[in-house]
Motif scaffolding. Structure first.
Motif, PDB file in Angstrom:
ATOM      1  N   ARG A   3     -14.268  -1.565  -3.894  1.00  0.00           N
ATOM      2  CA  ARG A   3     -13.575  -1.404  -2.409  1.00  0.00           C
ATOM      3  C   ARG A   3     -11.987  -1.114  -2.556  1.00  0.00           C
ATOM      4  O   ARG A   3     -11.269  -0.733  -1.579  1.00  0.00           O
ATOM      5  N   TYR A   4     -11.424  -1.934  -3.551  1.00  0.00           N
ATOM      6  CA  TYR A   4      -9.980  -1.989  -3.640  1.00  0.00           C
ATOM      7  C   TYR A   4      -9.726  -1.782  -5.084  1.00  0.00           C
ATOM      8  O   TYR A   4     -10.294  -2.083  -5.847  1.00  0.00           O
TER       9      TYR A   4
ATOM     10  N   ILE B 230     -15.319   8.735   6.120  1.00  0.00           N
ATOM     11  CA  ILE B 230     -15.878   7.340   6.439  1.00  0.00           C
ATOM     12  C   ILE B 230     -14.799   6.355   6.318  1.00  0.00           C
ATOM     13  O   ILE B 230     -14.050   6.294   5.098  1.00  0.00           O
TER      14      ILE B 230
ATOM     15  N   ASP C  74     -13.974   2.688   5.694  1.00  0.00           N
ATOM     16  CA  ASP C  74     -14.784   1.424   5.474  1.00  0.00           C
ATOM     17  C   ASP C  74     -13.634   0.516   5.295  1.00  0.00           C
ATOM     18  O   ASP C  74     -13.813  -0.561   4.372  1.00  0.00           O
TER      19      ASP C  74
ATOM     20  N   ARG D  47       0.801  -1.266  -0.076  1.00  0.00           N
ATOM     21  CA  ARG D  47       0.120   0.028   0.035  1.00  0.00           C
ATOM     22  C   ARG D  47       0.812   1.348   0.063  1.00  0.00           C
ATOM     23  O   ARG D  47       0.667   2.136  -0.679  1.00  0.00           O
TER      24      ARG D  47
ATOM     25  N   ILE E 292     -21.952  -7.427   1.017  1.00  0.00           N
ATOM     26  CA  ILE E 292     -21.648  -7.190   2.396  1.00  0.00           C
ATOM     27  C   ILE E 292     -22.189  -5.606   2.848  1.00  0.00           C
ATOM     28  O   ILE E 292     -21.747  -5.278   4.070  1.00  0.00           O
TER      29      ILE E 292
ATOM     30  N   ARG F  10     -14.729  -3.785   5.856  1.00  0.00           N
ATOM     31  CA  ARG F  10     -15.055  -4.349   4.610  1.00  0.00           C
ATOM     32  C   ARG F  10     -14.474  -4.472   3.405  1.00  0.00           C
ATOM     33  O   ARG F  10     -14.633  -5.372   2.819  1.00  0.00           O
ATOM     34  N   GLU F  11     -13.560  -3.586   3.284  1.00  0.00           N
ATOM     35  CA  GLU F  11     -12.630  -3.430   2.161  1.00  0.00           C
ATOM     36  C   GLU F  11     -11.787  -4.888   2.213  1.00  0.00           C
ATOM     37  O   GLU F  11     -11.694  -5.449   1.252  1.00  0.00           O
TER      38      GLU F  11
ATOM     39  N   GLN G  69       0.504   3.964  -2.631  1.00  0.00           N
ATOM     40  CA  GLN G  69       0.060   5.480  -2.360  1.00  0.00           C
ATOM     41  C   GLN G  69       0.933   6.566  -2.674  1.00  0.00           C
ATOM     42  O   GLN G  69       0.576   7.531  -3.207  1.00  0.00           O
TER      43      GLN G  69
ATOM     44  N   TYR H 134     -12.204  -7.425   4.046  1.00  0.00           N
ATOM     45  CA  TYR H 134     -13.026  -8.567   3.898  1.00  0.00           C
ATOM     46  C   TYR H 134     -13.592  -9.053   2.567  1.00  0.00           C
ATOM     47  O   TYR H 134     -13.620 -10.332   2.242  1.00  0.00           O
ATOM     48  N   PHE H 135     -13.740  -8.037   1.948  1.00  0.00           N
ATOM     49  CA  PHE H 135     -14.259  -8.462   0.454  1.00  0.00           C
ATOM     50  C   PHE H 135     -13.267  -8.533  -0.345  1.00  0.00           C
ATOM     51  O   PHE H 135     -13.612  -9.563  -1.108  1.00  0.00           O
ATOM     52  N   TRP H 136     -11.978  -8.030   0.144  1.00  0.00           N
ATOM     53  CA  TRP H 136     -10.818  -8.670  -0.895  1.00  0.00           C
ATOM     54  C   TRP H 136     -10.688 -10.005  -0.412  1.00  0.00           C
ATOM     55  O   TRP H 136     -10.145 -10.962  -1.394  1.00  0.00           O
TER      56      TRP H 136
ATOM     57  N   MET I 282     -18.138 -12.118   6.387  1.00  0.00           N
ATOM     58  CA  MET I 282     -18.317 -11.113   5.359  1.00  0.00           C
ATOM     59  C   MET I 282     -17.124 -11.663   4.263  1.00  0.00           C
ATOM     60  O   MET I 282     -17.298 -11.455   3.155  1.00  0.00           O
TER      61      MET I 282
ATOM     62  N   THR J 211      -5.523  -2.300   3.610  1.00  0.00           N
ATOM     63  CA  THR J 211      -6.548  -1.472   3.251  1.00  0.00           C
ATOM     64  C   THR J 211      -6.211   0.061   3.006  1.00  0.00           C
ATOM     65  O   THR J 211      -5.137   0.283   3.164  1.00  0.00           O
ATOM     66  N   SER J 212      -6.979   0.809   2.329  1.00  0.00           N
ATOM     67  CA  SER J 212      -6.572   2.267   2.063  1.00  0.00           C
ATOM     68  C   SER J 212      -6.102   3.268   3.198  1.00  0.00           C
ATOM     69  O   SER J 212      -5.241   3.967   3.087  1.00  0.00           O
TER      70      SER J 212
ATOM     71  N   ARG K 198     -12.747 -12.228   0.159  1.00  0.00           N
ATOM     72  CA  ARG K 198     -13.578 -12.918  -0.236  1.00  0.00           C
ATOM     73  C   ARG K 198     -13.550 -13.452  -1.674  1.00  0.00           C
ATOM     74  O   ARG K 198     -13.874 -14.329  -2.292  1.00  0.00           O
ATOM     75  N   GLN K 199     -12.956 -12.367  -2.374  1.00  0.00           N
ATOM     76  CA  GLN K 199     -12.970 -12.117  -3.978  1.00  0.00           C
ATOM     77  C   GLN K 199     -11.702 -12.830  -4.436  1.00  0.00           C
ATOM     78  O   GLN K 199     -11.483 -13.293  -5.501  1.00  0.00           O
TER      79      GLN K 199
END
Lengths: 468, 718
Positions: free
Chosen positions: A323-324, B521, B523, A266, A301, B526-527, A270, B529-531, B555, B701-702, B533-534
């Motif tokens: 999201r990413y 925000i 987030d 990251r 989700i 979830r970022e 960045q 967890y979704f990563w 998640m 995450t970001s 997941r995918q």
């Protein structure tokens, strides 16, 4: 006068067709391509090939079917082929779209070849010539090499083709231009005369090549444009005659470029944006119809907070960010939903039917959609639906139960594989609907509440006790 | 007069006083019902319709499973995705009440043709049950005092922060329905005791069954009710009503509770449930004695018989208990139960319980925060209860006192005390206001009589009545009344403020104010967890601290090593040990657990303070509790926990430190501070040159809150 000419043409056509049949259906070799120019645009992962052919009828009889040849790999990746005839000279040119159909030709050519036939509007008489413009669109055609790259590397891809245009006809003169996205070209196979200027590689001109002559070449170059592919898009358009069209789009997005290998850092991503993750992408732009409302962007989700909506009177633009950031091979699934005013898309046709007029396509810009499914959910009680789509699609009917539905809604499902933005066009779904059905659900609710109150009143007034 | 004309006009609509009262009562109840629901929707408006916190994600996941696969599959579900490689028998290790309730609501809505998503049902289950609780509170208040107290109780409990904290929309946890079940059971039992009817006893048994199916807190009921019965027996309030109510409730409740697999035979085998059984036998002895007393006319003989019987019964009970304990048939009290009775027990013996912030002893400030004026009204209410003792008021007093004690032991048990506090406070408010209004009205009446008569004799009589009362009585009453309403309005304001500010954050999405006052925000959870997941293989095993286990499975849809169901202390300690070892030692452990990814939570960039570095000492303690190689002092410098240059060398090189701060040393977090400045702890980190050998950064995450590392395969030996 005109009718007579047309009748004569028809007669001639039948005659020639008969003759053709008698001759034993050999490929129509009477054409010669006097000049062919091919421009291949490799700047994104959707490859556009513009082919300009000057076709001359060198045979003795007039003919109207020009045959195009493609290799089987090309056909596998072909999303669309489009042909038009150019009329007029110089600046006053007009183009007329022509019908193109895949055909089988019986005699075996020297190499394995697939054919498409262009049906000319007017048959070409002996000695005449015409200019045809053909557009091929290929997807998934660039092969990433190396197949796996690290975060700091940029994406290199191979493009395979032949320097000579594959054609069943003799080509007198041909040139091929390949446009690469940047000047960074690792290697390419030369076939003299070949020269490279800036982002363009020129093959040719080559003179007098016989039919089916090929010369394989490849170009290995840098392409960092987002290889964004929607593996599956399900778009559901739900019509409510109370004044709203609700659209829900389920996306399965993948970065189809070179796979990401090893570390994702990251801090590098960045701080050194330019040299890091050059082939990755973060933002997507969706162009939605004007007067869109209640837009949402979420996934399994929950809500994804990174999106912006800009609306004006002509269009709405929704900028979304998954999201990413997506690197090669990474996936993301999400849902976009929005409401639209009914009067913009639903009309009444002359035969007392209604029809929906909507865009067949993917709102995300620059996307290849491997499988596009459009589901038009008609209101409950509508009958005999019939879709009208400008290109061949598979379609069937389903039933869906939404809130307060009793008999279920008719769903027209349209499916199209390998969809590219050039396909974007309008389609219509015609159906009959009696307005009285609109009142079914409110009446149902009202009667349910009425029953409830009656039950309450009855309960209060009836003495249910056993003992007195 | 205009007044009289309007009243003439309204004559046909005029209701009798009783009807008016009913109308007002019903409309107040309806409004309270709605208020209780909508005040819990702040989180949906501020954020979105989502599940909050940690445990609710497990509940959501199981509910999803239940609706998709049906009840039998749910009941027999063996979950391979958690506690790898052990797995978890989900059907046998959870309280299914919540999931079944949500699934039933979902089915019902679908039956009525409302196409809602199960998530919306789950999100709104807690507010819906909170609304129902207000109704129960009304009836309960009516039962123990009067309908006025019931109304006040309903209003108080509708907005009480102590309850809202666990029942906002999205807080899909057992407590959401359990408080309703708890209060409902108590109400039905008190009703049964008051009426002495089998029907109410049966109803309370079913209420108890629902409570057992919903929450482990049912142990409170099964101990409080026997205690209450015992107190009634001792104070000589034994009656046939009590006998019927308790026996019916206990026997049927016990049999029903045994149907819940997680509870099983605990009612006859576990030490925590023995009090109820003892009281049950004691009731029989009492009944027998009553009968003997009835048969014997000689009081002296009876006294002797009494002493012999009581001694024998107590001795028999004691021996039975002793034998049961010794033979292992009756299990001893669990650590959780001990930690309730002794607040210091968990700290010394079970660090895993002590590590949870909601298990800490309660601070005064949180009492004030959660109860506000109820804290002062509670003793006043107790006073009123003692003034008018009855079976019902004794119950509420005992409920209030015991639950207040438990609320003091553990923060989360404020929740259990809230209904009692609301009810008792409601009695105080209702009784005070009633007294004051009676005072005011009697004055008015006297004045009216005086005005209608308008003669000198009336003047004299009114003078006489004035003389009897104290001076400024009317004004005083008015002032007090206004004071009471002022306090109550302050309470309402406070509750709304607390709900909106403190209890409506989902904790999975973090919100902060940006530099320009805009809302930012984060987030990141979830970022990440979704990563997962995918972009990870579907069978990937993720190691993280147990707090995030439920969220990762729900998640991220990936297998975890440990999760929030802390049933296996050794497994958690192994993870704690891995996190607090050097990287090569940790790699051995990670390999032996077959882990593919390691996930840590890091707040150094954003200043998010509940991250893994701040939880790290608990990992050390829990790990050290099982594996003595891990020693807490190794991570401390002079008893101080620090991460900067002065930190202990083991701290600077343990896996958790490395994973949290990997490449953080290059990062500028705040203007005017050196790179690698940790904003959560306000120091520059001590080890900026972190090299990882066996793990590699897979995703961050970001805002750096979640960092995921991939475990590299072992090097080739040749």
């Amino acid at each position: 006068m005109e009718a007579r000419i047309r009748a004569r043409v028809n007669l001639a056509l039948t005659f020639f067709a008969l003759l053709f049949f008698v001759a034993g259906s050999s490929p129509p070799r009477q054409f010669v391509i006097s000049n062919a120019e091919r421009r291949i645009d490799l700047s994104s992962h959707i490859i556009n090939v513009h082919l300009t052919l000057k076709v001359e009828n060198a045979g003795t009889r007039s003919a109207s079917e020009v045959v195009l040849a493609l290799t089987p790999t090309e056909v596998d990746h072909l999303a669309m082929v489009d042909a038009s005839a150019i009329k007029g000279k110089r600046k006053k040119t007009t183009s007329v779209r022509l019908e193109v159909k895949p055909t089988e030709l019986p005699d075996a050519p020297p190499i394995d070849t697939k054919y498409f036939t262009i049906y000319l509007a007017n048959p070409l008489n002996s000695g005449e010539s015409t200019t045809l413009e053909v557009l091929y669109v290929f997807t998934h055609f660039l092969e990433p090499f190396p197949a796996e790259i690290a975060q700091s590397e940029s994406q290199l891809v191979f493009y395979h083709d032949t320097a000579l245009i594959l054609s069943p006809y003799h080509i007198k003169q041909q040139t091929t231009f390949i446009k690469t996205p940047s000047t960074k070209v690792e290697s390419f196979i030369r076939m003299e005369p070949t020269n490279r200027v800036g982002t363009e590689i020129k093959y040719g001109p080559y003179e007098d090549r016989p039919p089916y002559s090929i010369s394989p070449i490849h170009v290995h170059f840098e392409n960092n444009s987002p290889f964004a592919v929607v593996e599956e898009l399900v778009q559901e358009i739900e019509i409510s005659h109370w004044g709203n069209i609700q659209v829900t789009e389920h996306y399965k997005l993948i970065h189809a470029g070179a796979r990401h290998k090893g570390v994702f850092s990251r801090v590098d991503y960045q701080s050194r944006q330019s040299s890091n993750g050059a082939s990755s992408f973060r933002y997507l732009l969706a162009r939605l119809p004007p007067r869109v409302h209640s837009v949402y962007y979420r996934d399994e989700i929950g809500n994804i907070s990174s999106s912006h909506l800009r609306t004006d009177s002509l269009k709405s633009e929704l900028q979304i960010e998954p999201r990413y950031p997506l690197f090669g091979g990474w996936k993301a699934t999400f849902v976009i939903g929005y409401g639209l005013p009914l009067q913009d898309f639903l009309f009444e046709s002359s035969d007392d039917k209604r029809y929906l007029n909507f865009t067949f396509g993917c709102p995300l810009i620059g996307m290849v959609v491997d499988k596009l499914t459009i589901k038009v959910v008609l209101p409950e009680g509508s009958t005999d639906p019939s879709p009208v789509v400008p290109f061949p699609v598979e379609h069937h009917l389903e039933a869906k139960y939404s809130s307060l539905d009793v008999v279920g809604r008719t769903v027209v499902v349209l499916e199209k594989k390998n969809f590219v933005p050039m396909h974007n066009s309008h389609f219509q779904v015609y159906y009959s609907f009696k307005p009285i059905f609109m009142l079914a659900e409110p009446l149902m609710l009202a009667s349910a509440f009425f029953m409830l109150f009656v039950a309450c009143v009855a309960y209060i007034h009836i003495d249910l006790s056993i003992r007195k | 007069m205009s007044n009289s004309s309007t009243s003439d006009l309204l004559k046909p609509f005029k209701l009798k006083t009783k009807q008016q009262e009913l109308l007002i009562r019903v409309s107040i109840l309806c409004l309270v019902y709605i208020l209780a629901f909508i005040t819990r929707l702040f989180s949906v408006l501020r954020y979105e319709s989502m599940i909050h916190e940690f445990d609710p994600y497990f509940n959501y996941r199981t509910t999803l499973y239940l609706t998709q696969h049906g009840f039998y599959d749910f009941w027999n579900w063996f979950d391979y995705e958690s506690w790898y490689p052990l797995g978890r028998i989900v059907g046998g290790t959870l309280y299914p009440g919540l999931m079944v309730t949500a699934a039933l609501i979902y089915r019902l809505l679908h039956f009525l043709r409302f196409a809602v998503h199960i998530r919306e049902v789950c999100v709104l289950t807690a507010p819906f049950f909170a609304s129902n609780t207000t109704l129960v509170a009304y009836f309960f208040g009516k039962e123990i005092w009067d309908s006025g107290a019931g109304l006040v109780a309903a209003i108080l409990i509708a907005v009480c922060p102590g309850y809202i904290s666990r029942s906002v929309a999205g807080s899909y946890d057992n407590e959401g329905v359990a408080i309703f079940a708890l209060l409902f059971t108590f109400y039905l039992f008190v009703k049964a005791v008051n009426k002495g009817s089998l029907a109410w006893g049966l109803a309370s048994a079913f209420g108890y069954f629902y409570m057992v199916s919903a929450w482990g807190g049912y142990v409170f009921i099964i101990n409080l009710i026997p205690l209450y019965v015992l107190v009634l027996l001792i104070t000589g309030r034994y009656s046939m009503r009590l006998y019927v109510a308790y026996n019916c409730m206990y026997i049927l409740g016990m049999l029903l509770a045994m149907q819940i697999r997680f509870v099983g035979f605990q009612h006859v085998q576990s030490g925590e449930h023995m009090a109820a059984m003892g009281v049950f036998f004691l009731m029989q002895v009492f009944y027998f004695l009553d009968w003997v007393k009835h048969m014997l006319s000689d009081t002296k003989l009876f006294q002797e018989f009494l002493s012999i019987t009581v001694t024998c019964a107590v001795a028999a009970g004691g021996i039975a208990l002793g034998v049961g304990m010794a033979s292992g048939y009756i299990s001893p009290w669990t650590g959780r139960f001990y930690s309730l009775l002794d607040p210091t027990y968990a700290k010394d013996h079970i660090p895993i319980i002590a590590s949870v912030s909601e298990h800490q002893p309660t601070a005064w400030s949180s009492f004030m925060f959660d109860f506000h004026i109820l804290l002062f009204l509670f003793p006043a209410g107790l006073y009123f209860c003692f003034k008018r003792l009855s079976d019902a008021t004794i119950f509420i007093v005992m409920y209030g006192l015991t639950s207040m004690y438990f609320a003091g032991v553990m923060v989360r048990l404020i929740l259990v005390a809230t209904p009692a506090v609301c009810l008792i406070s409601a009695i105080a408010v209702s009784a005070t206001v009633k007294n004051l209004t009676v005072l005011l009205r009697s004055k008015n009446k006297v004045a009216q009589i005086g005005s209608t008569k308008g003669t000198s004799s009336a003047k004299a009589s009114s003078k006489a009545s004035l003389d009897q009362s104290q001076p400024f009585q009317k004004n005083g009453a008015m002032a007090l009344l206004f004071g009471a309403f002022y306090l109550l309005s302050r309470y309402a304001t406070h509750c709304t403020w607390v709900t909106s500010e403190a209890y409506s954050s989902p904790s999975i999405v973090l919100a902060a104010r940006g530099a320009h006052g805009n809302r930012v925000i984060f987030d990141d959870y979830r970022e990440a967890y979704f990563w997962l997941r995918q972009n990870t293989p579907p069978d990937a095993k993720v190691m993280s601290w147990w707090d995030y286990g439920y969220q990762i499975t729900a998640m991220g849809n990936r297998t975890v090593i440990v999760d929030n169901n802390t049933w296996n202390n050794t497994h958690i300690a192994t993870v704690g040990r891995a996190m607090s070892s050097y990287e090569d030692e940790a790699y051995e452990i990670i390999r032996s657990l077959d882990v593919d990814y390691v996930l840590v939570v890091f707040g150094g960039v954003t200043g998010y303070s509940s991250d893994d570095i701040n939880k790290f000492l608990w990992m050390v303690r829990i790990g050290g509790g099982v594996f003595p190689v891990i020693k807490e002092p190794d991570y401390l410098v002079n008893g101080e926990y620090r991460v900067d240059k002065g930190a202990a060398p083991k701290m600077l090189n343990c896996l958790m430190y490395k994973l949290s701060y990997y490449r953080f040393g290059e990062m500028m977090t705040e203007y005017g501070k050196p790179p690698g400045y940790d904003r959560a702890r306000g120091v520059e980190i001590g080890n900026k040159d972190i090299k990882l050998e066996h793990l590699e950064e897979a995703f961050t995450t970001s805002n750096w809150i979640v960092r995921i590392y991939k475990v590299k395969p072992p090097n080739n030996r040749w």
